[in-house]
Design a protein around this motif. Sequence first.
Motif, PDB file in Angstrom:
ATOM      1  N   VAL A 246      94.498 -56.083   9.631  1.00  0.00           N
ATOM      2  CA  VAL A 246      94.246 -55.322   8.399  1.00  0.00           C
ATOM      3  C   VAL A 246      95.482 -54.490   8.065  1.00  0.00           C
ATOM      4  O   VAL A 246      95.897 -54.411   6.903  1.00  0.00           O
ATOM      5  CB  VAL A 246      92.986 -54.436   8.537  1.00  0.00           C
ATOM      6  CG1 VAL A 246      92.882 -53.429   7.412  1.00  0.00           C
ATOM      7  CG2 VAL A 246      91.748 -55.301   8.587  1.00  0.00           C
ATOM      8  N   GLY A 247      96.099 -53.886   9.075  1.00  0.00           N
ATOM      9  CA  GLY A 247      97.347 -53.154   8.862  1.00  0.00           C
ATOM     10  C   GLY A 247      98.438 -54.040   8.312  1.00  0.00           C
ATOM     11  O   GLY A 247      99.190 -53.645   7.419  1.00  0.00           O
ATOM     12  N   LEU A 248      98.526 -55.265   8.814  1.00  0.00           N
ATOM     13  CA  LEU A 248      99.530 -56.208   8.331  1.00  0.00           C
ATOM     14  C   LEU A 248      99.314 -56.502   6.849  1.00  0.00           C
ATOM     15  O   LEU A 248     100.262 -56.477   6.054  1.00  0.00           O
ATOM     16  CB  LEU A 248      99.447 -57.500   9.145  1.00  0.00           C
ATOM     17  CG  LEU A 248     100.541 -58.515   8.926  1.00  0.00           C
ATOM     18  CD1 LEU A 248     100.819 -59.251  10.229  1.00  0.00           C
ATOM     19  CD2 LEU A 248     100.184 -59.503   7.858  1.00  0.00           C
ATOM     20  N   VAL A 249      98.078 -56.773   6.465  1.00  0.00           N
ATOM     21  CA  VAL A 249      97.772 -57.057   5.054  1.00  0.00           C
ATOM     22  C   VAL A 249      98.070 -55.832   4.190  1.00  0.00           C
ATOM     23  O   VAL A 249      98.682 -55.946   3.120  1.00  0.00           O
ATOM     24  CB  VAL A 249      96.306 -57.509   4.896  1.00  0.00           C
ATOM     25  CG1 VAL A 249      95.899 -57.567   3.430  1.00  0.00           C
ATOM     26  CG2 VAL A 249      96.096 -58.856   5.568  1.00  0.00           C
ATOM     27  N   LEU A 250      97.654 -54.656   4.649  1.00  0.00           N
ATOM     28  CA  LEU A 250      97.891 -53.443   3.860  1.00  0.00           C
ATOM     29  C   LEU A 250      99.370 -53.086   3.797  1.00  0.00           C
ATOM     30  O   LEU A 250      99.816 -52.476   2.824  1.00  0.00           O
ATOM     31  CB  LEU A 250      97.082 -52.276   4.436  1.00  0.00           C
ATOM     32  CG  LEU A 250      95.564 -52.402   4.295  1.00  0.00           C
ATOM     33  CD1 LEU A 250      94.877 -51.238   4.977  1.00  0.00           C
ATOM     34  CD2 LEU A 250      95.160 -52.505   2.838  1.00  0.00           C
ATOM     35  N   ALA A 251     100.149 -53.461   4.807  1.00  0.00           N
ATOM     36  CA  ALA A 251     101.594 -53.224   4.769  1.00  0.00           C
ATOM     37  C   ALA A 251     102.272 -54.149   3.781  1.00  0.00           C
ATOM     38  O   ALA A 251     103.296 -53.799   3.190  1.00  0.00           O
ATOM     39  CB  ALA A 251     102.197 -53.418   6.158  1.00  0.00           C
ATOM     40  N   ALA A 252     101.703 -55.329   3.572  1.00  0.00           N
ATOM     41  CA  ALA A 252     102.307 -56.304   2.668  1.00  0.00           C
ATOM     42  C   ALA A 252     101.998 -56.023   1.195  1.00  0.00           C
ATOM     43  O   ALA A 252     102.727 -56.500   0.314  1.00  0.00           O
ATOM     44  CB  ALA A 252     101.831 -57.704   3.029  1.00  0.00           C
ATOM     45  N   LEU A 253     100.973 -55.254   0.900  1.00  0.00           N
ATOM     46  CA  LEU A 253     100.544 -55.051  -0.489  1.00  0.00           C
ATOM     47  C   LEU A 253     101.468 -54.166  -1.337  1.00  0.00           C
ATOM     48  O   LEU A 253     101.807 -54.554  -2.457  1.00  0.00           O
ATOM     49  CB  LEU A 253      99.116 -54.506  -0.522  1.00  0.00           C
ATOM     50  CG  LEU A 253      98.035 -55.489  -0.089  1.00  0.00           C
ATOM     51  CD1 LEU A 253      96.666 -54.809  -0.089  1.00  0.00           C
ATOM     52  CD2 LEU A 253      98.020 -56.716  -0.976  1.00  0.00           C
ATOM     53  N   PRO A 254     101.893 -52.986  -0.893  1.00  0.00           N
ATOM     54  CA  PRO A 254     102.730 -52.150  -1.760  1.00  0.00           C
ATOM     55  C   PRO A 254     104.117 -52.760  -1.961  1.00  0.00           C
ATOM     56  O   PRO A 254     104.596 -53.517  -1.111  1.00  0.00           O
ATOM     57  CB  PRO A 254     102.848 -50.821  -1.006  1.00  0.00           C
ATOM     58  CG  PRO A 254     101.860 -50.865   0.081  1.00  0.00           C
ATOM     59  CD  PRO A 254     101.565 -52.295   0.355  1.00  0.00           C
ATOM     60  N   PRO A 255     104.763 -52.420  -3.057  1.00  0.00           N
ATOM     61  CA  PRO A 255     106.129 -52.927  -3.265  1.00  0.00           C
ATOM     62  C   PRO A 255     107.101 -52.327  -2.246  1.00  0.00           C
ATOM     63  O   PRO A 255     106.884 -51.225  -1.727  1.00  0.00           O
ATOM     64  CB  PRO A 255     106.476 -52.465  -4.685  1.00  0.00           C
ATOM     65  CG  PRO A 255     105.538 -51.347  -4.964  1.00  0.00           C
ATOM     66  CD  PRO A 255     104.303 -51.586  -4.156  1.00  0.00           C
ATOM     67  N   ALA A 256     108.156 -53.059  -1.961  1.00  0.00           N
ATOM     68  CA  ALA A 256     109.146 -52.609  -0.971  1.00  0.00           C
ATOM     69  C   ALA A 256     109.781 -51.282  -1.369  1.00  0.00           C
ATOM     70  O   ALA A 256     110.141 -50.476  -0.514  1.00  0.00           O
ATOM     71  CB  ALA A 256     110.209 -53.685  -0.778  1.00  0.00           C
ATOM     72  N   SER A 257     109.896 -51.054  -2.673  1.00  0.00           N
ATOM     73  CA  SER A 257     110.518 -49.815  -3.139  1.00  0.00           C
ATOM     74  C   SER A 257     109.687 -48.579  -2.765  1.00  0.00           C
ATOM     75  O   SER A 257     110.236 -47.497  -2.595  1.00  0.00           O
ATOM     76  CB  SER A 257     110.732 -49.864  -4.648  1.00  0.00           C
ATOM     77  OG  SER A 257     109.491 -50.007  -5.316  1.00  0.00           O
TER      78      SER A 257
END
Length: 93
Positions: free
Chosen positions: A26-37
């Motif tokens: 779940v952390g992996l998915v939530l880390a991937a959602l916001p933009p890199a900026s």
Amino acid sequence: MIDTLTGTWGTVQLIIQGALVVWALVGLVLAALPPASAYSVEGKWPKPAWIAICAVAALLFAIRPLGFLGIIAMVAVGVFFADVRPAVGGRRR
């Protein structure tokens, strides 16, 4: 010794292990959602670093959740959920 537990304690360990793997994924998915900026704006480590941390944590939890590296992985994923996630993708006021 904990790897060889049977019966009720073995089942408890299996449930804990599964919960830790799901938590890291779940952390992996939530880390991937916001933009890199968002990570750089908030002064956090880069997005790929947090994705990798959560992925490695999920792998460690699947292999040996209560070992020394598993404890370090728990802290790392906890830091993501407690500090990074609210800053980069949490609710804004």
